[in-house]
Design an enzyme around this catalytic site. Structure first.
Site, PDB file in Angstrom:
ATOM      1  N   ASP C  42       0.824  -1.217   0.000  1.00 22.03           N
ATOM      2  CA  ASP C  42       0.000   0.000   0.000  1.00 22.03           C
ATOM      3  C   ASP C  42       0.852   1.258   0.000  1.00 22.03           C
ATOM      4  OD1 ASP C  42       1.051  -0.147   2.476  1.00 22.03           O
ATOM      5  OD2 ASP C  42      -0.837  -0.110   3.563  1.00 22.03           O
ATOM      6  N   GLY C  43       2.165   1.117  -0.132  1.00 17.06           N
ATOM      7  CA  GLY C  43       3.016   2.279  -0.262  1.00 17.06           C
ATOM      8  C   GLY C  43       3.589   2.776   1.050  1.00 17.06           C
ATOM      9  N   GLU C  44       3.247   2.147   2.161  1.00 17.70           N
ATOM     10  CA  GLU C  44       3.839   2.582   3.428  1.00 17.70           C
ATOM     11  C   GLU C  44       5.294   2.129   3.501  1.00 17.70           C
ATOM     12  OE1 GLU C  44       1.476   1.420   6.774  1.00 17.70           O
ATOM     13  OE2 GLU C  44      -0.224   2.671   6.164  1.00 17.70           O
ATOM     14  N   HIS C 135      20.112  25.825   0.919  1.00 16.82           N
ATOM     15  CA  HIS C 135      19.619  26.944   0.123  1.00 16.82           C
ATOM     16  C   HIS C 135      19.773  28.260   0.873  1.00 16.82           C
ATOM     17  CE1 HIS C 135      17.297  29.122  -2.799  1.00 16.82           C
ATOM     18  NE2 HIS C 135      16.495  29.550  -1.858  1.00 16.82           N
ATOM     19  N   ASP C 174      20.834  35.335  -8.917  1.00 14.79           N
ATOM     20  CA  ASP C 174      19.920  36.185  -8.151  1.00 14.79           C
ATOM     21  C   ASP C 174      20.621  36.621  -6.873  1.00 14.79           C
ATOM     22  OD1 ASP C 174      19.749  33.998  -6.421  1.00 14.79           O
ATOM     23  OD2 ASP C 174      17.814  33.354  -7.214  1.00 14.79           O
ATOM     24  N   LYS C 197      16.819  40.421 -10.033  1.00 15.28           N
ATOM     25  CA  LYS C 197      15.464  40.461 -10.569  1.00 15.28           C
ATOM     26  C   LYS C 197      14.700  41.527  -9.801  1.00 15.28           C
ATOM     27  CE  LYS C 197      14.204  36.312 -11.045  1.00 15.28           C
ATOM     28  NZ  LYS C 197      13.645  35.000 -10.709  1.00 15.28           N
ATOM     29  N   ASP C 223      24.996  28.452  -8.781  1.00 14.93           N
ATOM     30  CA  ASP C 223      23.842  28.503  -7.885  1.00 14.93           C
ATOM     31  C   ASP C 223      23.918  27.314  -6.940  1.00 14.93           C
ATOM     32  OD1 ASP C 223      21.552  29.587  -6.813  1.00 14.93           O
ATOM     33  OD2 ASP C 223      20.403  29.536  -8.682  1.00 14.93           O
ATOM     34  N   THR C 231      15.652  29.936 -13.507  1.00 18.76           N
ATOM     35  CA  THR C 231      16.583  30.956 -13.039  1.00 18.76           C
ATOM     36  C   THR C 231      17.812  31.031 -13.936  1.00 18.76           C
ATOM     37  OG1 THR C 231      15.827  30.615 -10.782  1.00 18.76           O
ATOM     38  CG2 THR C 231      17.952  31.709 -11.036  1.00 18.76           C
TER      39      THR C 231
END
Lengths: 312, 312, 312, 312, 312, 312
Positions: C42-44, C135, C174, C197, C223, C231
């Site tokens: 079931d994806g667990e 980040h 940026d 920007k 980056d 970007t």
């Protein structure tokens, strides 16, 4: 985060079970840590360590058997004393874990006592718990810290092996005991039966029904604990009704034996009753053979102290 | 501490089950709270409320059905958005609670996922949980906050009543389903049988055994959920072996239907399969009648908002 | 409180990035810890250690790259398994830290997902985090436990050195990338330019503006991560508009490459694209040279295990 | 969980800024709550409410401006007094939030002071924070409870409007001020320029560079706060070098004015300096026009008390 | 959970008391850990370690003497820096613990500042506290972590021994000092008297009364701290009224000496005033002999580092 | 955060003191909340509410008098039941607070039991505590939530007023009772004396000494509690030795009367003994007049429910 504390084991015994404490200490080859553990005249717990435990890997032995609240609060206060005294790590060794059966709300207006106890243990500063044959594996999920879950089943299976005739059948006295009974059956090479207290028809009251074949067989009833003896009594009656021999052996990890248990069991055709010493023997308890969990506990303490992995 | 927030209900729907959200909103007579709930291009959850919820009694609808991790994390982020926006109270309405089956360590080296999820919900700031037919009552003890535990059994029992002939027997497909099956049996006035997957002898492999009388009867197999269909398949086979009619009705609260479930069930002699809409229907699922839990959820939301007591 | 656990390193790999796990294990000279890390039907998440980690200094490798929620929940459950199994210390090694960009509320009705993730990691029992080129440094303040913040910039600068002609200019695409670009510029002895920007007039829409001299120069766009490539695309266009050579090298730590990134980048005059292997390569990603962070991670693991101080 | 307390507002003023407290109280139309807030002879905070606040919705006004530690600890002790006295809800109104600039570890061996302060506020029992133009939005993620983030930009933009000639350009004195400057530019219909303190070549020392067109224009330098004045000084010099008129208006939310700020600013060609009264005026500060944030704070207090949603 | 960290001691000194820090470092035979501990121009604490402390057993020396809030916040930020830098264990050595006298609510509308401080220390990540002659043993119960409570009484008793004539009487200047005075009396073999500030009749104002025999004796007044000197002044007057010699020796652990203390004491017939150096000497303080607690602190640090048990 | 719950008071009584519960309920004009509060056969607490308390302002009455651990654990489980049932606010009304005397470590190796109890109450979900004449104000600082501290001194002073002849002197039997005795003295317009158990010379054993004038006076001995009666006995003897009339009145808030208290007091020349009913009367207790605290508790409950401020 735990590591191996450098200061060695401090084995601290609460007052709940001095005989077991002595046996575990002997198995560890250490003296119980010097401590005053008693009561003030008004009944409040009086705890004082007599040697500092700073830097020690402390193991606190205290079953929370009856009187459960006294033993529980004493455990919490012992933990606080050790923690404030600078214990490096604090493990509660609780061979019988009281309140484990109160693990859910059935009608929606009860407490979940086992979760409360788990939270109290955390609040008092415990890092880890050692327990034996918990009433339900559910309790582990209530704990926010690691559990070392031991089992006395191999010890008990060994203890009853000579009482087990070739025609033996292991009987789980209710659905909750099935997993435990499977382990006995595997160890003893015996078949399994289950007593299910289920309402099997709309107009019937609940009645015990035996699943599996017990007719003409000698039953070994097994459970995690015996409290009032009512479950054993019902299982005996169901088995006999289903044709088993009226010649029972009963094995359970925890001999709590509360209420009129002795009288209840005395009225049954029991050949032998075997429990461990996880709970102290009390006056008025039924006669029972007692297998000691002291070696099991001592071994776990050493294993945990060494941070070696346990077999589960 | 909770009280009745003055600002009214905010009914916020996650993206897991838009149909159910619409139905609950309709039953409540409110519009779903305006919110953006989607994904950024890299798959991260993108959540933004479009109206402030300050002072509101927020109910977040989100089953944690497959894809369970996506739905769970989205629920946690929705909760954070509402909490930081000043929600007065934050209730998660999780009709299907994923990871509930991972509630214990079996071999000692697994997580207890259901406890982890309970702790994550607390961490994200939830005050309360509404759930339907949890796989195990154990989960309530994992939560540190109140649970409103609803049941769809009366709805489902009503839905199958016309399919239940006089000779019907309610079948619990394993020991964990016995409590649920008892409730069906009581509602339908039918007897009960249990399929127990137990090794009943030392040399035998485990086999399904039927407890109770199914011979010549039409079985109603009931469970809290159907995932791969394997449990139903085994129960059908065991019942047939035990002499039941090969004509089954199956009722379950949660139709998860994972893996090859549709094929598995298609091969069985099922007359009817009934589930609720707690989990969204997905392509490839077996055909099933779906009873809506929307009225049940809406009623609970109103009851909790008014702090009136629920019937349990 | 942390100390050097006595039991040695256990290097446990989640399923997010098997190649990187193998490379780190090889660099450490250890085998990845035996563990089952998969999914139920079931994806667990299905997690089980196959050897006990009690007393071990556990390092869990799992980037929370896409599918981010799957990888995140798996990490949390792995942590729970290790913690309950008695790990002495639990460090998550998360070379790519998903949700880091959601570090503030812009309009006031979003979650702060990066803080939620930080709290979830704590809830699951982690003691420490290792991450690469987050980040934003903001994330460290979201954590309540220590962070070891590694950087791949020297590795990447070395990798592009031969592509960098004498007229090279390092371009931050940026304002958020300026600190990173300064480090590249220092390592490569190149000047710096910034694409901002910014709306520079009241009636103008926002447009990219280049700060610094790029005319007649060969740009190296740098980056922390490349997601949709938007970007980079905007920076390329702005640089060309500002007179740079239409001959770009792009370097970024994390090649997330989501959405139509491959097509976007293919349309640009890129001579070379260099990323690390912090995120697993996926089908449909743009072609890129990949510098391995495995040695960086292995070195950090050893340093942390020995509690030696890292250079930052 | 928060709701509208029934007992009305209690507006409690710390000792940091009596003038602002009086102005906010007047705007609210209430008297400041009777309380002793002073110091014992040894300098310890002495706090005592003179009326009970049980059941009240308490707002504690205290900027953590210099002397920051005195003001911070006083705020924490005021919070404890209110909490123990039974306050229904406890909101800190901190127009200037000290330590906000210490929001990251730059070299890896500093504290993250802003996170520590956020945690201290939680520890003292605060439920919510109101702040004005935080140095960085990052701080919100450090808080574990809701933030009401106000801005004085519209007030300040209005205040400088008459000083802004048609040729005005809004100047962000560093990259961190760009978002703020964009808001001024939008309100005033002016173009934007940025002073970037960036090392733009390998052998160059860092120098201020102006992005955007300032030549022949009258600059309006804007920032969230002015401390030593060094940033303004550098921006003025850079703008002049870039050809701007030597005729500056400076607007900032927080006039902290520490060190030799007055002398520094006096040496610059400033036509006008406008700040708010978020920080108390101190002797030796530069002359500045002060726009009051009292209406802004009073409005937020009323809005939060009524649990109405704020515009953000 | 604490263990002996493998990385050795890091002795980090706050800025509150450089002389004591130097003395403790010398007694430990280590250099104070290289660190920048100062203030930014706006008065915010500026802390930076100059060497990593990862894996170290860190001891932070910082009395929270006046200016108490500055010293307290600096201590909290130092703790955060050490914790994030990976300290293995973090012990605050706070020879004078400010705010200890604010340990209860007298009229019900004050804070309990000592508890707040205890919680702040926990929040900042401290594992343990070392303090000297706390104003009240109550404070230990406010802490959620272990306290090592040292006493300077033996050092001070030794220091005054030669000043103590055969007719000496130890005088506790109020009821709170009785326990301390008993320890002096036992060490010096002297009798004890108590000055009790008690209203002994309904119409009388409170007046100092001397319990015990001081007539014709030379008093040694002892206390945990001297702040304004008012308590000593009242005790001197009471003793003289009760017939003591006007020839006093005063001993106290903490010479806080706030307000007009020097003038107050100068007006009294004091032969000698002895305090420790737990608090830095400040200009304008009364002349006093200072016994160093540096050896006491150094010994405790070594004992705790080795996890050996302290004598209490 | 607390507010006035809309659902009205639920007054829930533990089993410790049914008579007081009935009296408080009568004074409140409500019926005690229907609940089962008993014990299972093995002695575990069995608690179940019989009506839901969702949205109610719950007050739990339970003195933690002997048997203290039973009463304490019952209180914790009652709290959990109410919390999980959705109580809006949870206030423990604990007229006698056991373990309050264990508020410090004297020799360094005991627990601080009063702090542990405070933490357990928090863990069980209590929001607030009401207590009467706590043994020490210290306990308030151990609590992390608000305390409403009531006093029975005015009630008791009124009750003994007719027994107090003109020559009466209020006697504090130890230093800890001085504050309490001052309140009696002020209410009765009587002078004060103190029995101090102090070693007043180096070779003397500790002996009781009377401070203040008792010669030819009739003493009123007052204390917060009487446990074994030993303190009263020593005070009587000291007063008689100091020349008082051998005709005593004794007043104390809490008549715990443990051990051989009845015999001890019977041997003393007591004219009258007055206590409150904060503790249930037990067989074998000395004869005493009992003043009810029920009106005091009922008034506090109403005041807190209405969030009105209490007089302190």
């Amino acid at each position: 985060m735990t590591g191996v504390p450098g200061g060695g084991i401090a084995f601290v015994a609460g007052s709940a079970h001095p005989e077991l404490a002595a046996a575990v200490a002997a198995a560890l080859g250490v003296a119980p840590w010097p401590a005053t553990v008693g009561r003030f005249p008004d009944g409040e717990v009086q705890v004082e360590l007599r040697e500092p435990v700073r830097g020690r890997d402390v193991f606190l032995l205290q079953p929370t058997s009856p009187p459960v609240d006294d033993n529980l609060v004493e455990l919490l206060l012992l933990a606080d004393a050790c923690r404030r005294a600078g214990a490096a790590r604090l493990t509660a060794v609780v061979p019988y874990f009281g309140y484990a059966r109160q693990d859910r709300r059935t009608r929606g207006l009860e407490p979940i006592a086992a979760r409360v106890v788990a939270d109290l243990l955390r609040t008092a500063g415990l890092d880890r718990l050692v327990a034996v044959d918990l009433h339900s594996p559910t309790v582990e999920g209530f704990l926010s810290f690691p559990l070392e879950h031991l089992t006395a089943v191999p010890l008990l299976a060994e203890a009853v092996r000579r009482d087990v005739p070739a025609d033996c059948v292991v009987v789980a006295p209710d659905l909750g005991a099935v997993k435990l009974a499977e382990r006995y059956a595997a160890l003893l090479g015996a078949p399994l039966a289950i007593v299910a207290k289920t309402r099997l028809g709309p107009s019937q009251v609940k009645a015990e029904d035996v699943i599996g074949d017990v007719a003409g067989r000698t039953p070994l009833i097994v459970d995690d604990m015996i409290s009032t003896g009512g479950t054993v009594e019902a299982a005996v009656k169901a088995a006999v009704r289903a044709g088993s021999h009226a010649d029972f052996v009963v094995a359970a990890t925890h001999g709590v034996f509360s209420g009129a248990c002795a009288a209840t069991l005395a009225a049954l055709p029991l050949r032998r009753l075997v429990v461990t010493d996880s709970v102290p023997a009390r006056a008025g308890a039924p006669e029972a053979d007692r297998v000691s969990v002291a070696p099991l506990l001592a071994e776990a303490i050493l294993r945990l102290h060494r941070d070696a992995a346990g077999e589960r």
